[in-house]
Design a protein around this motif. Sequence first.
Motif, mmCIF file in Angstrom:
data_model
loop_
_atom_site.group_PDB
_atom_site.id
_atom_site.type_symbol
_atom_site.label_atom_id
_atom_site.label_comp_id
_atom_site.label_asym_id
_atom_site.label_seq_id
_atom_site.Cartn_x
_atom_site.Cartn_y
_atom_site.Cartn_z
ATOM 1 N N ASP A 39 0.905 -1.127 -0.027
ATOM 2 C CA ASP A 39 -0.037 -0.061 0.032
ATOM 3 C C ASP A 39 0.959 1.215 -0.002
ATOM 4 N N ALA A 40 0.520 2.161 -1.067
ATOM 5 C CA ALA A 40 1.457 3.377 -1.252
ATOM 6 C C ALA A 40 1.322 4.420 0.103
ATOM 7 N N GLY A 41 0.094 4.241 0.503
ATOM 8 C CA GLY A 41 -0.107 5.179 1.991
ATOM 9 C C GLY A 41 0.769 4.551 3.086
ATOM 10 N N ALA A 42 0.749 3.181 3.125
ATOM 11 C CA ALA A 42 1.590 2.768 4.344
ATOM 12 C C ALA A 42 2.922 2.919 4.102
ATOM 13 N N SER A 44 4.280 5.147 2.548
ATOM 14 C CA SER A 44 4.768 6.652 2.603
ATOM 15 C C SER A 44 5.021 7.036 3.933
ATOM 16 N N LEU A 45 4.573 6.418 4.773
ATOM 17 C CA LEU A 45 4.405 6.615 6.443
ATOM 18 C C LEU A 45 5.493 5.947 7.217
ATOM 19 N N ALA A 137 -4.852 6.098 7.568
ATOM 20 C CA ALA A 137 -4.055 6.529 6.707
ATOM 21 C C ALA A 137 -3.251 5.376 5.976
ATOM 22 N N MET A 138 -2.967 4.529 6.948
ATOM 23 C CA MET A 138 -1.937 3.109 6.320
ATOM 24 C C MET A 138 -2.792 2.092 5.915
ATOM 25 N N ASN A 139 -4.149 2.298 5.988
ATOM 26 C CA ASN A 139 -5.189 1.346 5.516
ATOM 27 C C ASN A 139 -4.909 -0.060 6.184
#
Length: 143
Positions: A39-42, A44-45, A137-139
């Motif tokens: 997951d791109a969101g995970a 990125s964090l 945000a990290m799904n």
Amino acid sequence: MPLLQVTAAQGALKKSDQDALMSRLTNALLEAERAPIDDAGAQSLAWAYYIEQPAGTIYVGGGSLDKAPLRIAVTTPEGALNKETRAEFVAAVGKIVDDIVGPYEGRLNHWTMLTELDEGSWAGAGQIFYLADIKAAMNIKVA
């Protein structure tokens, strides 16, 4: 939203090994947090720093070593990991470091230190991030 910091002696790892170490540690930490690693969101964090200390400045037992152990410091928001997931992560770290660095005869090749920040103590961009918001945000699916 983990923060991973690896401290190593300068030149301890080739760049390709350093990249592999950081990627594998990051993914292991995301897995322990139950975040989807693709997951791109995970991703990125999940911030990670590889910090090199000048050769001869890492000491064990009061003496500097030619082949110094790694220090792996992990900071997560309170509740991001539990007893089970911390144990899973630490076991994964041991395998990853053994795979890339190799075991050291008669001593540890790394320390892993896990620190949690109290709820409401993780912030950036002028705002506080609470665990529920970070998980969203990290799904990370809350069970």
